[in-house]
Motif scaffolding. Structure first.
Motif, PDB file in Angstrom:
ATOM      1  N   LEU A 112       2.568   1.998  -3.593  1.00 28.96           N
ATOM      2  CA  LEU A 112       1.727   2.234  -4.770  1.00 28.96           C
ATOM      3  C   LEU A 112       1.332   3.700  -4.876  1.00 28.96           C
ATOM      4  N   SER A 128      -3.622  -0.716   6.526  1.00 27.69           N
ATOM      5  CA  SER A 128      -3.760  -0.593   5.072  1.00 27.69           C
ATOM      6  C   SER A 128      -5.028   0.153   4.683  1.00 27.69           C
ATOM      7  N   ARG A 187      -3.476   2.412  -5.940  1.00 28.23           N
ATOM      8  CA  ARG A 187      -3.927   2.001  -4.605  1.00 28.23           C
ATOM      9  C   ARG A 187      -5.449   1.958  -4.527  1.00 28.23           C
ATOM     10  N   ARG A 209       0.830  -1.211   0.000  1.00 26.80           N
ATOM     11  CA  ARG A 209       0.000   0.000   0.000  1.00 26.80           C
ATOM     12  C   ARG A 209       0.861   1.256   0.000  1.00 26.80           C
ATOM     13  N   TRP A 244      -7.655  -1.431   4.005  1.00 30.99           N
ATOM     14  CA  TRP A 244      -8.349  -2.362   3.120  1.00 30.99           C
ATOM     15  C   TRP A 244      -9.092  -3.408   3.930  1.00 30.99           C
TER      16      TRP A 244
END
Length: 397
Positions: A182, A216, A187, A179, A218
């Motif tokens: 990018l 992250s 991302r 992460r 995510w």
């Protein structure tokens, strides 16, 4: 528009191919028309497709998981390494050129057009396409002109799931670090992550899993357990071929050539109960107690014959034969067993010829036309129908 999802890895060998195959099978069982897709693969393990070209062996396995025939559109760009700095470029199933690594970037705009064309065709005939990346998007030094990971995902506007490998250690850094490196647009394509190859009690990683989510940003989509039976399926890398362990029967050894190709030909022997099968790594001698030495296929017959001699394996093979041992050559390994190998057009390196091992009274001439064919046969003893494929360069008399 039919749905599509891309699986990328936080590193190489994290299990992307197996996860894509598993998703393909799961969705096919739900009644969807599913297709696998890998924009660019680098492998000397190839399969012949129903439309007469060649693709990476992993994509052929994924097609099987979907319950459909493999097609060249499933892997439009296949790079088959021939030397440490060059590879044969296969585009939509056919050889385009052999290029050095530093010159490959100049081909990428042309290749992206072919990749998008194949993806569009495949998508038009499916309810879902499951796409596999190559290597890792964290290799940002390769981002310019990329067609394998984020470059393709952005061109096709696909959501991405990122896979990390906990078995090798450092999975939190793998995913969170990806992460960080990018750029924001890349991302934004990542919708979440999967942690693969977990062994033991999942509760022991609950805190680590939450840390990845919080650091992250995510969503986590699952912790996948270690899948021991994956060893029974074709591997992408010859170093992934585990030895079969101790057996009381036949001992078979295979030298790991530097450009070994289609080594999954050896899987039936490796998995046969009672047989001891070993890949012999460079620098190690061929065992004196072997019953059978197999010389495997190779992407560069002359180059790997030089490599074989550099390890001293030619001396080991000669001693093995003097002791009454058997030798079996497959494809390029068979060509090595002859008296001479001629390559006047330099199809596998500099033009020229070289002596073979001299164990068979044959000679091989490399020709530009590659043989790609699907074949069928019948097992004489049982009447079982067999099907397979043939890939080779060169004519042996």
């Amino acid at each position: 528009m039919p749905a599509a999802l891309m699986i990328q890895g936080a590193g190489s060998n994290v299990g992307k191919s197996m996860i894509v195959a598993g998703l393909c099978r799961a969705f096919a069982r739900k009644g969807l028309r599913v297709a696998p897709f890998k924009p660019q693969n680098m492998s000397n393990n190839a399969a012949v497709t129903a439309d007469g070209g060649e693709i990476g062996r992993a994509q052929a396995l994924q097609a099987l998981a979907c319950g459909r025939e493999p097609l060249t559109d499933m892997n439009p760009v296949l790079l088959k390494p021939e030397t440490d700095s060059g590879a044969q470029v296969i585009v939509q199933g056919r050889r385009l050129a052999t290029v050095r690594a530093r010159d490959y970037a100049s081909l990428k705009p042309q290749l992206l057009a072919a990749v998008m064309e194949s993806f569009a065709r495949l998508r038009a005939g499916a309810d879902l396409v499951v796409v596999e990346g190559a290597g890792s998007p964290a290799e940002i030094n390769l981002r310019a002109g990329d067609i394998a990971n984020m470059g393709f995902a952005r061109a096709a506007r696909l959501p991405v799931l990122l896979v990390g490998d906990i078995d090798r250690g450092g999975v939190i850094a793998q995913i969170v670090g990806t992460r960080i490196v990018l750029d924001p647009e890349d991302r934004a394509l990542i919708r979440g992550f999967i942690v693969n190859k977990f062994r033991g009690d999942p509760a022991l990683f609950a805190e680590g899993y939450r840390m990845i989510e919080s650091r992250s940003g995510w969503r986590g989509y699952g912790l996948l357990p270690w899948f021991a039976d994956a060893r029974k399926l074709p591997a992408e890398d010859s170093l992934d071929m585990a030895a079969s362990g101790e057996g009381s029967g036949l001992r078979i050894v295979c030298p790991a050539l530097s450009r070994i190709a289609n080594f999954d030909d050896l899987d039936p022997l490796r998995l046969e109960p009672g047989i001891r099968f070993d890949m012999i790594l460079p620098g190690a001698p061929l065992p004196g107690d072997a019953d059978l030495v197999i010389l495997p296929g190779t992407k560069s017959t002359r180059g790997d014959l030089d490599f074989l001699r550099a390890q001293g394996w030619d001396i080991d093979i000669a001693a093995h034969v003097r002791r009454g041992g058997a030798v079996l050559g497959l494809c390029g390994g068979y060509q090595m067993l002859g008296r001479r190998i001629h390559d006047p057009d330099g199809l596998e390196g500099p033009p020229g010829e070289m002596p073979g091992l001299g164990l068979l009274d044959v000679a091989t001439l490399m020709r530009p036309e590659k043989r790609l064919a699907r074949v069928t046969a019948t097992h004489a003893a049982t009447g079982t129908a067999l099907d397979g494929y043939e890939i080779h360069l060169g004519h042996t008399d």
